[in-house]
Design an enzyme around this catalytic site. Structure first.
Site, PDB file in Angstrom:
ATOM      1  N   GLY A   1       5.731  -5.741  -6.638  1.00 40.79           N
ATOM      2  CA  GLY A   1       6.508  -4.894  -7.326  1.00 40.79           C
ATOM      3  C   GLY A   1       5.923  -3.730  -8.114  1.00 40.79           C
ATOM      4  O   GLY A   1       5.178  -3.094  -7.435  1.00 40.79           O
ATOM      5  N   SER A  23      -0.071  -7.163  -3.522  1.00 39.35           N
ATOM      6  CA  SER A  23       0.415  -5.853  -3.910  1.00 39.35           C
ATOM      7  C   SER A  23       0.166  -5.728  -5.516  1.00 39.35           C
ATOM      8  O   SER A  23      -0.847  -5.919  -5.915  1.00 39.35           O
ATOM      9  CB  SER A  23       1.885  -5.707  -3.314  1.00 39.35           C
ATOM     10  N   TRP A  24       1.266  -5.425  -6.150  1.00 40.57           N
ATOM     11  CA  TRP A  24       1.282  -5.631  -7.680  1.00 40.57           C
ATOM     12  C   TRP A  24       0.946  -6.970  -8.133  1.00 40.57           C
ATOM     13  O   TRP A  24       0.261  -6.842  -9.155  1.00 40.57           O
ATOM     14  CB  TRP A  24       2.781  -5.146  -8.057  1.00 40.57           C
ATOM     15  N   ASP A  79      -2.114  -1.385   6.804  1.00 42.88           N
ATOM     16  CA  ASP A  79      -1.368  -1.539   5.622  1.00 42.88           C
ATOM     17  C   ASP A  79      -0.928  -0.012   5.166  1.00 42.88           C
ATOM     18  O   ASP A  79      -1.952   0.999   4.546  1.00 42.88           O
ATOM     19  CB  ASP A  79      -2.023  -2.196   4.474  1.00 42.88           C
ATOM     20  N   HIS A 128       1.512  -4.470   5.501  1.00 37.99           N
ATOM     21  CA  HIS A 128       1.395  -4.882   4.032  1.00 37.99           C
ATOM     22  C   HIS A 128       2.335  -6.082   3.585  1.00 37.99           C
ATOM     23  O   HIS A 128       1.742  -7.016   2.662  1.00 37.99           O
ATOM     24  CB  HIS A 128       2.007  -3.743   3.154  1.00 37.99           C
TER      25      HIS A 128
END
Length: 332
Positions: free
Chosen positions: A53, A120-121, A274, A302
Site C-alpha cells: 500500500g 512493495s510498500w 514490474d 509486481h
C-alpha cells in the site's frame, strides 16, 4: 484484477490454508488499534509480514508462504486499513508510527529477533524498520522493491508507466482537469480528502484501479473496481504517505542509510517486468547491500500472486529454514 490462469497456478507453490492460533486487537496509542494475528508454529522461527500500500491490509493468502511447522507467522493490518481502526484515518499515521507499532507488536508477543517479510510498500517499511532496529532483524525478505524516492513517484504518477499503459493512464489522469494533471498526487489529494464521501470513494476507486491495472504481467489494463470501503482506505493512505514523501527526512534516505543493515542476510524477489516498481531500484539496493541475494523473476510483474513471484518467495523462506536446520516439508 482480472482472473487469469497464471494467478491460479500460483496456488500450487503455496502451503495449504491455515487458520490463526491467535487473533487480537492491540491498542497502539494515538487513538489507533491494530489487528494482529499469529499462525503456524507458536514455538517456531518468527516472521513478521508487512503488507503493501500503504493501506493494502493483510489477506489469508499471505499466511501460506511459510512452512507452518517451522515458522511463527505474525500478520497485522497497519494503521487505518483492514481490520485496524479508525478506518481510512491518516491522523497520527506515519512511517515512524508504523515502525513503533512493529516494535510494540514484537515486544507484546515476546519476540527477541525476527525475519521481516514485505512487498512493495511492505518492502519499504521493512527496510526502514531494519535500519532503525537492526539488532531485532534476523533476515529480510523483500518483493517488488519500492525505496520511496521522488523518481519512483514520478515514474508511476507522472506518466512514465503511462507510456506503456496509455488506456488505464487516460482513465486515471483524465478524471481531473487538464490544468491539474502536472501533479496528480496533489490533484487526487484534494478529492480524496474533500469531506464528501461520494467524491472520495469515486476518486479512491480510480486511484486503486490505476495501480491494479498494472500489477500483473498478465493484465489487459483493467484491474477491476475495488469495493468502495477498501479503495477509500487504500487510496487515502497511499496518497497521504506519498504527499509526505514517506515521512523520510530526505530523498534517497534508505540507500543513504543502508550500511546500518550490512550483516543482515536478505533476499530480494523482483519481477523483471514490474511496471509499478521497476527493477532498477531492486538492483540498486542489491548493489548497496552486500548481504542481499537478488532473484530477478522473468516474465513476472509486481503482484504477490504471480506464479514466478510466489514460487521464489516460498523457495526463499524454505532456503532460510533449511539453512537454520528447521525445514521439514519441502517446496510446495
Amino acid at each position: 484484477m482480472d482472473k487469469i490462469p497464471g494467478q491460479k497456478r500460483a496456488v500450487q507453490y503455496l502451503y495449504p490454508p491455515i487458520d490463526p492460533f491467535d487473533q487480537r486487537t492491540l491498542d497502539v496509542g494515538d487513538g489507533h488499534t491494530v489487528y494482529v494475528e499469529q499462525c503456524g508454529n507458536p514455538q517456531g522461527m518468527p516472521v513478521i509480514v508487512l503488507h503493501g500500500g500503504p493501506g493494502g491490509g493483510c489477506s489469508p493468502a499471505m499466511r501460506r508462504y511459510f512452512d507452518p511447522d517451522v515458522y511463527r507467522v505474525v500478520l497485522f493490518d497497519q494503521r487505518g486499513c483492514g481490520r485496524s481502526r479508525p478506518h481510512a484515518s491518516v491522523k497520527n499515521n506515519t512511517t515512524w508510527d508504523l515502525v513503533a507499532d512493529i516494535e510494540r507488536i514484537r515486544e507484546t508477543l515476546g519476540i527477541e529477533k525476527t525475519c521481516v517479510f514485505g512487498g512493495s510498500w511492505g518492502a519499504t517499511l521493512a527496510l526502514v524498520y531494519a535500519i532503525s532496529h537492526p539488532d531485532r532483524v534476523s533476515h529480510l525478505i523483500l518483493r517488488g522493491v519500492f525505496l520511496m524516492t521522488q523518481a519512483e513517484l514520478d515514474w508511476f504518477y507522472g506518466g512514465g508507466a503511462g507510456q506503456f499503459w496509455p488506456e488505464p493512464w487516460a482513465r486515471f489522469a483524465h478524471l481531473v482537469p487538464e490544468n491539474e494533471r502536472h501533479d496528480l498526487i496533489s490533484a487526487y489529494e484534494k478529492r480524496l480528502f474533500s469531506g464528501d464521501l461520494r467524491t472520495e470513494t469515486r476518486f479512491a476507486q480510480a486511484w486503486s484501479a490505476w495501480e491494479n491495472a498494472l500489477a500483473s504481467v498478465y493484465s489487459n489494463g483493467h484491474g477491476g473496481e475495488a469495493p468502495g470501503e477498501y479503495a477509500r482506505a487504500f487510496a487515502r493512505l497511499e496518497n497521504h504517505y506519498f504527499v509526505n514523501k514517506g515521512f523520510l527526512s530526505e530523498d534517497g534516505w534508505i540507500l543513504k542509510n543502508i550500511e546500518k543493515i550490512h550483516g543482515i542476510p536478505g533476499v530480494i524477489v523482483q519481477g523483471r517486468y514490474d511496471m509499478i516498481c521497476p527493477p532498477q531500484r531492486a538492483w540498486e539496493l542489491a548493489q548497496a547491500w552486500p548481504d542481499a541475494d537478488l532473484r530477478m523473476v522473468r516474465n513476472a510483474g509486481h503482484a504477490l500472486s504471480e506464479p514466478g513471484i510466489s514460487a521464489e518467495l516460498v523457495r526463499a523462506m524454505d532456503d532460510i529454514s533449511r539453512r537454520e536446520g528447521l525445514h521439514t516439508s519441502g517446496l510446495r
